[in-house]
Design a protein around this motif. Structure first.
Motif: not given
Length: 124
Positions: A7-11
């Motif tokens: 978890s923790g991905g993003g832009s």
């Protein structure tokens, strides 16, 4: 067998930070735990690894920007990513070995358990 969930991905914009987490369901205390990444049309690349006794190794491309850590009690692996660059854009995978691991390795062939991945996108 170990089940892994990232978890923790993003832009984020270039220069920003993200923190990835990976929860491991299964026995990992003495395993090597690592982060790999794969960008479109590129080969999977080892990013950082932490051994069963806490030694770490980083790819040259992320050295001094990324920090790998683990919380054995919580069975969680983390990757703190700072000073992100557009070249860091990729799907990031958590992985573990199935054997007690004391030597740092970023060879994907040594890792038997893999998560589904989390996307990191860095814009310029």
């Amino acid at each position: 067998q170990v089940h892994l969930m990232e978890s923790g991905g993003g832009s984020v914009q270039a220069g920003g930070s993200l923190r990835l987490s990976c929860v491991a369901y299964g026995k990992t205390e003495r395993s090597c735990m690592a982060w790999f990444r794969q960008a479109p049309e590129k080969e999977r690349e080892g990013v950082a690894v932490i051994t069963g006794n806490g030694f770490t190794k980083y790819a040259d491309s992320v050295k001094d920007r990324f920090i790998i850590s683990k919380d054995t009690a919580a069975s969680t692996l983390s990757l703190q990513m700072n000073s992100l660059k557009p070249d860091d854009t990729a799907t990031y995978f958590c992985a573990t070995t199935n054997y007690p691991c004391g030597l740092e390795t970023l060879d994907a062939r040594n890792f038997a358990n893999w998560g589904q991945g989390t996307q990191v996108t860095v814009s310029s």
